[in-house]
Scaffold this active site. Structure first.
Site, short mmCIF file in Angstrom:
data_model
loop_
_atom_site.label_atom_id
_atom_site.label_comp_id
_atom_site.label_asym_id
_atom_site.label_seq_id
_atom_site.Cartn_x
_atom_site.Cartn_y
_atom_site.Cartn_z
N SER A 91 0.81 -1.21 0.00
CA SER A 91 0.00 0.00 0.00
C SER A 91 0.85 1.26 0.00
CB SER A 91 -0.97 -0.03 1.18
OG SER A 91 -1.98 0.91 1.00
N ASP B 202 -9.54 -5.22 -4.30
CA ASP B 202 -9.14 -4.03 -3.54
C ASP B 202 -9.52 -2.76 -4.29
OD1 ASP B 202 -7.79 -2.33 -1.72
OD2 ASP B 202 -6.02 -2.34 -3.00
N HIS C 92 -6.85 -5.99 -0.51
CA HIS C 92 -5.66 -5.16 -0.31
C HIS C 92 -4.53 -5.95 0.33
CE1 HIS C 92 -3.92 -1.15 -0.05
NE2 HIS C 92 -3.58 -1.37 1.21
#
Length: 543
Positions: A226, A436, A502
């Site tokens: 991320s 995600d 994610h």
């Protein structure tokens, strides 16, 4: 500020590898013997109300504070940096571990927790894993995703993780920048940009390798998730440029510094090129594998698409001027106008197949993160890890998140750091779960297509090939790769992980381990076990 943080954090939650040959070297030394059989008299230092004892035993320095004994490691090239380490047995007592702090001067202290590989650690690569946020602890990755143990119900215990990346690698989990997780600062010291954070990580790596020289000859890989898509290029660039400077230094000019064998960068569901990635939000939300909106031509999707031109205009200004005065407005607008509506649907933006009840599941939609806070704040956990019992652990620090946001760091173009690295032979893996929305797979594939390097033309011409895991032969996603020769994983590789959100190692643990194991071994991802056996003219049992 709370409203700002709530908008930013869902987008920017984030999350590296070296090999560690085992020899007859003592791992951390016998601390119990060191405390009982001192070769030198101990020195007592009074700091506030704390008594700190220091001593030297058989050439190693030790200290005792908060009733915890640490080994201290210094480095001639880093006068203001030192490692303060202990040897825990939590999480996976079957492997050697180290935990503690990188102490920077007297004001910054970065927490780390290291695990040797379960299998042949002497031959395994070393991975540095980073979560993002910015402001989220890499312990999230450890206890929720890829570490050797998983957090148990209500944070009362931890359980064995059979699909840990430590099956194939030696892994360091580092809490950075300062004030993230167990990391802490004295006074008002803070870090609010990725490049500044990167220099601290480089110093940590040099001290770590100085303490464990057996790792110096093995490959090193940076893995991040991320917002780690911002961290990883900056850290890799710092390592690469320090390597170049070291190579040019006259003999003896850099005492103790070693060339770090940076072999690859791995970014999972990252934010790296926000100009391209933010523009992809309507496409992923309306036409993706797991769309947020039922009608791709409906009013919600039409409204999202109208926001893209302004977002791109602001992002281009940030890219051109690289100033917080241009980057903060870009970050604010794109997050609020493109990500905000998706958050408001009540979906879990980290996995849009799920709904999110923040009153029960927390701001980040996973109750397990609250369990992690509980377990990490147990007195026994702190003592075992060498942590001051007065410190409070939080999976994510909103003040750090806000500090980065107010510098516009999340709107900066970190992809521009990568072509030089790729051209020098450092391999690049971008993988993304297709459920995600925080850092969606569409945008990740697009920015990799636009990355200018000698592999770009070849990569753009590639088509998606199926990825099948070796252990069970199950379809796990799609692969595009350039620079390989059919027997390697490639120099620039993109993987779309099917039915994962994610946090890919959480949603698809078996596939995640297959992906990372093959990448680290530089084995193609597009061949199944039978095909590999045929290609290599060897029996299937040899795979």
């Amino acid at each position: 500020m709370r409203a700002l943080a709530t908008t930013l954090l869902p987008l920017l939650l984030a999350a590296t590898a070296l090999a560690i040959p085992a020899g007859d070297q003592v791992f951390l030394g016998d601390l119990s013997r060191a405390t009982k059989d001192l070769k030198h008299a101990a020195q007592s230092i009074y700091k506030g109300e704390q008594t700190i004892m220091r001593w030297v035993d058989q050439g190693k320095e030790f200290m005792k504070q908060h009733d915890i004994t640490y080994e201290l490691v210094s480095h001639p090239a880093f006068g203001e940096h030192s490692l303060r380490m202990t040897e825990p047995t939590l999480c996976d007592s079957s492997v050697k571990q180290a935990s503690g702090y990188l102490d920077i001067a007297d004001d910054k202290h970065l927490f780390f927790w290291f695990f040797e590989a379960r299998n042949q650690p002497e031959d395994a690569p070393l991975v540095l894993w980073l979560n993002g946020g910015p402001g989220c602890s890499s312990t999230t990755g450890l206890l929720f995703e890829l570490g050797p143990c998983r957090i148990g119900t209500d944070g009362k215990n931890v359980t064995h993780n059979p699909h840990s990346w430590t099956e194939s690698a030696n892994v360091i989990f580092l809490d950075q920048p300062v004030n993230v997780g167990y990391s802490y600062a004295e006074g008002s010291t803070s870090v609010n940009t990725s490049p500044v954070a990167a220099e601290d990580v480089y110093a940590f790596l040099e001290l770590f390798l100085a303490r464990f020289p057996k790792f110096q000859r093995t490959s090193f890989h940076i893995a991040a998730e991320s917002y780690g898509g911002m961290y990883a290029p900056a850290i890799a660039s710092a390592v690469h440029h320090n390597n170049l400077a070291l190579a040019k230094s006259p003999a003896g000019a850099a005492p103790g510094l070693v060339h770090i064998n940076l072999a690859s960068i791995m970014i999972g569901n990252g934010i790296t090129d926000p100009l391209v990635q933010m523009a992809s939000v309507p496409d992923a939300a309306c036409d993706g594998e797991f769309p947020v909106y039922d009608d791709p031509d409906g009013p919600q999707c039409q409204a999202l698409r109208t926001k893209v031109p302004t977002c791109q205009r602001l992002m281009k200004a940030c890219y051109n001027f690289d100033s917080k005065f241009t980057c903060v407005p870009a970050l604010m607008y794109c997050n609020s106008q493109l990500m905000g509506p998706i958050v408001q649907t009540g979906r879990n933006i980290y996995d849009v197949r799920r709904s999110c009840d923040r009153s029960k599941d927390g701001d980040l939609c996973y109750k397990e993160l609250q369990w992690i806070d509980t377990w990490m704040n147990l007195p026994a956990t702190k003592k075992a890890l060498g942590v001051n019992p007065a410190l409070d652990f939080a999976s994510c620090n909103m003040e750090v998140n806000q500090a980065f946001a107010l510098q516009g760091d999340g709107a900066r173009n970190r992809a521009k750091l990568l072509p030089e690295l790729v051209e020098s032979g450092i391999r690049l893996l971008i993988y993304a779960g297709d459920a995600d929305m925080a850092c969606n797979y569409v945008g990740n594939e697009r920015w990799l297509e636009s990355l200018e390097s000698k592999f770009q033309t070849e990569f753009v011409k590639t088509t998606k090939q199926p990825w099948v895991t070796l252990s069970k032969g199950g379809f796990s996603g799609w692969v595009r790769s350039a620079g390989g020769d059919g027997f390697t994983a490639g120099n620039v590789t993109y993987v779309q992980v099917h039915a994962a959100g994610h946090m890919v190692p959480f949603d698809q643990p078996e596939a995640s381990l297959d992906l990372i194991s093959r990448w680290l071994a530089d084995v193609p991802l597009t061949l199944n076990a039978a095909a590999m056996a045929a290609e290599m003219d060897m029996p299937l049992s040899g795979i």
